[in-house]
Write a protein that holds these residues in place. Sequence first.
Motif, PDB file in Angstrom:
ATOM      1  N   SER A  49       1.926  31.692 -63.606  1.00  0.00           N
ATOM      2  CA  SER A  49       3.140  32.533 -62.976  1.00  0.00           C
ATOM      3  C   SER A  49       4.418  31.583 -62.942  1.00  0.00           C
ATOM      4  N   ASN A  50       4.325  30.112 -62.616  1.00  0.00           N
ATOM      5  CA  ASN A  50       5.335  29.222 -62.824  1.00  0.00           C
ATOM      6  C   ASN A  50       6.115  29.383 -64.127  1.00  0.00           C
ATOM      7  N   LEU A  51       5.051  29.336 -65.122  1.00  0.00           N
ATOM      8  CA  LEU A  51       5.488  28.964 -66.275  1.00  0.00           C
ATOM      9  C   LEU A  51       6.135  30.419 -67.023  1.00  0.00           C
ATOM     10  N   LEU A  52       5.704  31.354 -66.564  1.00  0.00           N
ATOM     11  CA  LEU A  52       6.041  32.545 -67.307  1.00  0.00           C
ATOM     12  C   LEU A  52       7.488  32.862 -66.383  1.00  0.00           C
ATOM     13  N   ALA A  53       7.735  32.621 -65.240  1.00  0.00           N
ATOM     14  CA  ALA A  53       8.930  32.895 -64.688  1.00  0.00           C
ATOM     15  C   ALA A  53       9.816  31.786 -65.078  1.00  0.00           C
ATOM     16  N   ALA A  54       9.394  30.711 -65.395  1.00  0.00           N
ATOM     17  CA  ALA A  54      10.460  29.594 -65.876  1.00  0.00           C
ATOM     18  C   ALA A  54      11.118  30.145 -67.282  1.00  0.00           C
ATOM     19  N   VAL A  55      10.176  30.686 -68.312  1.00  0.00           N
ATOM     20  CA  VAL A  55      10.435  31.081 -69.488  1.00  0.00           C
ATOM     21  C   VAL A  55      11.383  32.413 -69.335  1.00  0.00           C
ATOM     22  N   VAL A  56      11.310  33.222 -68.291  1.00  0.00           N
ATOM     23  CA  VAL A  56      11.842  34.543 -68.280  1.00  0.00           C
ATOM     24  C   VAL A  56      13.329  34.142 -68.039  1.00  0.00           C
ATOM     25  N   LEU A  57      13.159  33.321 -66.922  1.00  0.00           N
ATOM     26  CA  LEU A  57      14.592  32.995 -66.268  1.00  0.00           C
ATOM     27  C   LEU A  57      15.673  31.954 -67.221  1.00  0.00           C
ATOM     28  N   ALA A  58      14.870  31.471 -67.991  1.00  0.00           N
ATOM     29  CA  ALA A  58      15.697  30.438 -68.954  1.00  0.00           C
ATOM     30  C   ALA A  58      16.321  31.398 -70.242  1.00  0.00           C
ATOM     31  N   GLY A  59      15.408  32.549 -70.444  1.00  0.00           N
ATOM     32  CA  GLY A  59      15.681  33.462 -71.535  1.00  0.00           C
ATOM     33  C   GLY A  59      17.174  34.063 -70.915  1.00  0.00           C
ATOM     34  N   THR A  60      17.325  34.731 -69.730  1.00  0.00           N
ATOM     35  CA  THR A  60      18.511  35.175 -69.158  1.00  0.00           C
ATOM     36  C   THR A  60      19.332  34.224 -69.167  1.00  0.00           C
ATOM     37  N   ALA A  61      19.253  32.981 -68.924  1.00  0.00           N
ATOM     38  CA  ALA A  61      20.350  32.111 -68.651  1.00  0.00           C
ATOM     39  C   ALA A  61      21.245  31.728 -70.137  1.00  0.00           C
ATOM     40  N   VAL A  62      20.201  31.818 -71.102  1.00  0.00           N
ATOM     41  CA  VAL A  62      20.680  31.636 -72.602  1.00  0.00           C
ATOM     42  C   VAL A  62      21.581  32.804 -72.909  1.00  0.00           C
ATOM     43  N   LEU A  63      20.914  33.961 -72.633  1.00  0.00           N
ATOM     44  CA  LEU A  63      22.012  35.054 -72.752  1.00  0.00           C
ATOM     45  C   LEU A  63      23.180  35.143 -72.174  1.00  0.00           C
ATOM     46  N   CYS A  64      23.227  34.565 -70.943  1.00  0.00           N
ATOM     47  CA  CYS A  64      24.432  34.517 -70.206  1.00  0.00           C
ATOM     48  C   CYS A  64      25.408  33.631 -70.716  1.00  0.00           C
ATOM     49  N   LEU A  65      25.076  32.436 -71.227  1.00  0.00           N
ATOM     50  CA  LEU A  65      25.718  31.353 -71.971  1.00  0.00           C
ATOM     51  C   LEU A  65      26.277  31.980 -73.153  1.00  0.00           C
ATOM     52  N   LEU A  66      25.601  32.817 -73.857  1.00  0.00           N
ATOM     53  CA  LEU A  66      26.230  33.519 -74.898  1.00  0.00           C
ATOM     54  C   LEU A  66      27.021  34.713 -74.910  1.00  0.00           C
ATOM     55  N   GLY A  67      27.193  34.965 -73.166  1.00  0.00           N
ATOM     56  CA  GLY A  67      27.992  36.134 -73.067  1.00  0.00           C
ATOM     57  C   GLY A  67      27.642  37.460 -73.362  1.00  0.00           C
ATOM     58  N   ARG A  68      26.054  37.490 -73.303  1.00  0.00           N
ATOM     59  CA  ARG A  68      25.400  38.639 -73.765  1.00  0.00           C
ATOM     60  C   ARG A  68      24.629  39.148 -72.631  1.00  0.00           C
ATOM     61  N   GLU A  69      24.674  40.355 -72.523  1.00  0.00           N
ATOM     62  CA  GLU A  69      23.817  41.198 -71.341  1.00  0.00           C
ATOM     63  C   GLU A  69      22.452  41.106 -71.530  1.00  0.00           C
ATOM     64  N   VAL A  70      21.670  41.102 -70.521  1.00  0.00           N
ATOM     65  CA  VAL A  70      20.118  40.829 -70.591  1.00  0.00           C
ATOM     66  C   VAL A  70      19.539  42.285 -70.851  1.00  0.00           C
ATOM     67  N   PRO A  71      18.678  42.408 -71.834  1.00  0.00           N
ATOM     68  CA  PRO A  71      18.197  43.590 -72.079  1.00  0.00           C
ATOM     69  C   PRO A  71      17.280  44.164 -71.175  1.00  0.00           C
ATOM     70  N   ALA A  72      16.985  45.486 -71.224  1.00  0.00           N
ATOM     71  CA  ALA A  72      16.328  46.098 -70.133  1.00  0.00           C
ATOM     72  C   ALA A  72      14.909  45.415 -69.868  1.00  0.00           C
ATOM     73  N   TRP A  73      14.302  45.232 -71.351  1.00  0.00           N
ATOM     74  CA  TRP A  73      12.857  44.710 -71.212  1.00  0.00           C
ATOM     75  C   TRP A  73      12.857  43.302 -70.341  1.00  0.00           C
ATOM     76  N   LEU A  74      13.962  42.780 -70.676  1.00  0.00           N
ATOM     77  CA  LEU A  74      14.060  41.265 -70.126  1.00  0.00           C
ATOM     78  C   LEU A  74      13.964  41.318 -68.503  1.00  0.00           C
ATOM     79  N   VAL A  75      14.867  42.189 -68.137  1.00  0.00           N
ATOM     80  CA  VAL A  75      15.248  42.485 -66.626  1.00  0.00           C
ATOM     81  C   VAL A  75      13.865  42.982 -65.906  1.00  0.00           C
ATOM     82  N   LEU A  76      12.930  43.703 -66.858  1.00  0.00           N
ATOM     83  CA  LEU A  76      11.750  44.239 -65.989  1.00  0.00           C
ATOM     84  C   LEU A  76      10.667  42.996 -66.073  1.00  0.00           C
ATOM     85  N   ALA A  77      10.884  42.277 -66.930  1.00  0.00           N
ATOM     86  CA  ALA A  77       9.989  40.890 -67.160  1.00  0.00           C
ATOM     87  C   ALA A  77      10.317  40.058 -65.965  1.00  0.00           C
ATOM     88  N   ARG A  78      11.615  39.863 -65.562  1.00  0.00           N
ATOM     89  CA  ARG A  78      12.271  39.120 -64.690  1.00  0.00           C
ATOM     90  C   ARG A  78      11.699  39.692 -63.078  1.00  0.00           C
TER      91      ARG A  78
END
Length: 215
Positions: A49-78
């Motif tokens: 669970s910790n590793l899954l959450a870390a990967v998902v949260l890091a994915g949203t962080a990268v999208l944020c730094l790129l100025g892109r919105e988080v897709p719906a599927w990634l929000v659901l995963a989060r």
Amino acid sequence: MRVPAPSIAVLRLILAALTVIAVAATFLSTAARATINPFNFFGFFTIQSNLLAAVVLAGTAVLCLLGREVPAWLVLARAATTAYMIVVGLVYNTLLTGLAGGVDLPWANTVVHVLFPIYCLIDWALVGDRAPQPWRRLWVVLIYPVFWCAVVLVRGATDGWVPYPFLNPVTGYAAVFGYVLLIAVTVIVTGAAVFGLSRLRPLPVRPGSPATTRG
């Protein structure tokens, strides 16, 4: 949804990296003291669970730094991984604190059982890159826990390894399936709470970010 400030993204990356480091340090510490089976070590719900959450949260962080919105599927995963982290934090801090076993490194134990679960909850509740989650998708939070339970039951019946004593087939399958049902109920209730939190108004975000809503 809105794109949060870069500082939020950096904080997410720091917490995700710290969590991965904590898991890696625990693995290396355990391996230095005894022979370790990676399938057993990474078979624990807490570790996964910790590793899954870390990967998902890091994915949203990268999208944020790129100025892109988080897709719906990634929000659901989060949403799902946030629910898992809440379960990890609640179970450990109410039932398992002080018991033998678990994460031997005190600082790593604090990261995976206290710090990261709390951060995931606060981040989900307060940061605005998540739309209200539709109740019809609540079932998604059960996919991983059900799969995890199935693998644990198969391993318990074949090689005899189980991560937690209450899932040991020697106690009787009636008791084991009772605990599996309890796990499912706990996860779905926690998931419902997370979905409910997605309806809270988030903190202000970076000026100029476009607001859109995704179902």
